[in-house]
Design a protein around this motif. Structure first.
Motif: not given
Length: 416
Positions: A120-144
């Motif tokens: 099965x597949x799934x598409x991620x939602x929208x969020x903000x991300x910084x990217x250094x090399x292959x590392x993703x630093x996710x941040x932003x507003x999120x309910x909860x």
């Protein structure tokens, strides 16, 4: 075929006689040849949920799951699986915003031994991300989410072994594991949200910072700016303007600001020299910000204090926040609206003379401000001369002040 099948028991004696079928020797078995099907649902930037259409064996093992990206290449790191009734949670690292991922399942079967055979597949939602090399630093507003560490959405840093450490910084956290984060989410807010992004141990290694800001609200500004001594200290980058990448320093700190820009802040200029400042992190140029007072033959550029004397801020550059600046206006006037995001108001003082502009009102009468009393001066633009700030006086946003400190360390913070 499959389904419920009757089974009769019979016996044969030594002479070859076979017993007749009877209801007393009858039973039934169920033949199951249908493989179980998995379903995948995106939960948040570090988690998916997986469920099956029938009871299965082995679903709690992280090694049973892997992910592919839209190009069919291996993607994401599966950290763990959290079992729950009806569905399990797969904890991952490396999600990109609005990306399609396909789950590959191995080693999981139903009670009849049929293995899962769908992906099965799934598409991620929208969020903000910084990217250094292959590392993703996710941040932003999120309910909860909250401003504190949230187990379900925030992710602590697992220090890499390649000589570079970058993370969202939470120095006020009592738990060291919660003070360095890969993911840092906040509750939705009408105010300005701020993140600190620190870079350490990067000497000798080239790396760049990029980002994915497609999920940013069109009504909000999203800025990143280098920070020194708690104040913005470099070029302000609009992360929604398609600018990047940014070369990372060997060590340093950035502040990310996200919110609805203020558009009603104005500076009043007197004829002659003015000592002023801005409480806003902005990409608006100094020339646009101070347009009314600087026209008709005004002297340019704007001057600010630097370690080796005064330095110029050209009119096509943003007016620096929390920094005292000299501006000459021949006739005076009210500057045009400035648009930007309010700083946090903290200004740290260095040993010796400091030329600062507070982002919010600060009272010298507050406890702990004794070292500042008698050593804080303002510029009286009407008389074109310096004047001391009374011991019970206040430092006002938009104005700038000379402050002398014998020992570095005090940080001015806004009045409660």
């Amino acid at each position: 075929g499959e389904g419920v099948c009757p089974v009769y028991a019979w016996v044969r004696d030594a002479a070859g006689n076979v017993s007749e079928p009877s209801e007393q020797a009858r039973t039934a078995i169920t033949l199951d040849l249908t493989p179980p099907a998995a379903a995948l649902v995106w939960l948040n930037p570090s988690r998916f949920t997986v469920s099956f259409d029938e009871p299965v064996l082995g679903a709690g093992a992280a090694e049973c799951y892997s992910f592919l990206d839209a190009a069919g290449q291996p993607a994401l790191t599966v950290v763990s699986v959290v079992p729950a009734a009806g569905e399990d949670t797969i904890v991952t690292l490396g999600q990109r915003p609005a990306a399609l991922y396909q789950l590959v399942v191995s080693g999981i079967t139903d009670l009849a031994g049929n293995p899962v055979d769908n992906s099965p597949g799934a598409t991620t939602g929208g969020f903000l991300a910084l990217i250094v090399g292959d590392t993703v630093y996710a941040f932003g507003e999120l309910d909860g989410a909250t401003d504190d560490f949230d187990d379900d959405v925030d992710v602590p840093l697992d220090p890499p072994d390649f000589g570079r450490v970058a993370y969202f910084s939470h120095p006020e956290s009592a738990d060291p594991a919660e003070s360095m984060l890969l993911h840092d989410f906040r509750a939705p807010s009408d105010g300005v949200l701020r993140w600190r992004f620190a870079v350490e141990a990067a000497a000798g290694r080239e790396a760049t910072l990029t980002w994915d800001a497609d999920a940013a609200s069109p009504d909000k500004a999203l800025y990143v700016v280098p920070v020194e001594a708690e104040s913005p200290a470099g070029t302000v980058i609009d992360m929604t303007a398609g600018v990047g990448p940014v070369e990372l320093p060997a060590a340093g700190e950035f502040e990310i600001l996200y919110g609805v820009p203020e558009a009603d802040y104005r500076i009043v200029l007197d004829p002659g020299w003015n000592l002023l400042g801005s409480p806003l992190v902005t990409t608006t140029t100094a020339g646009a910000f101070l347009g009314v007072g600087l026209r008709d033959g005004a002297l340019a550029p704007v001057w600010r204090l630097a370690p080796d004397g005064y330095a110029a801020t050209d009119l096509d550059q943003p007016l620096p926040a929390e920094v005292g600046c000299w501006v000459y206006s021949p006739a005076g006037g009210e500057a045009t609206d400035g648009a930007g995001l309010q700083t946090d108001g903290a200004v740290c003082l260095r040993t010796g003379w400091n030329l600062i502009s507070p982002a919010a009102r600060f009272s010298l009468a507050r406890p702990g401000c004794e070292p500042l009393r008698g050593r804080t001066w303002r510029w009286d633009a009407a008389w074109q001369t310096y004047a001391p700030v009374p011991d019970d006086g206040q430092l006002e946003p938009g104005a700038a002040y000379w402050v002398y400190i014998e020992t570095a360390g005090p940080c001015l913070t806004p009045d409660p």
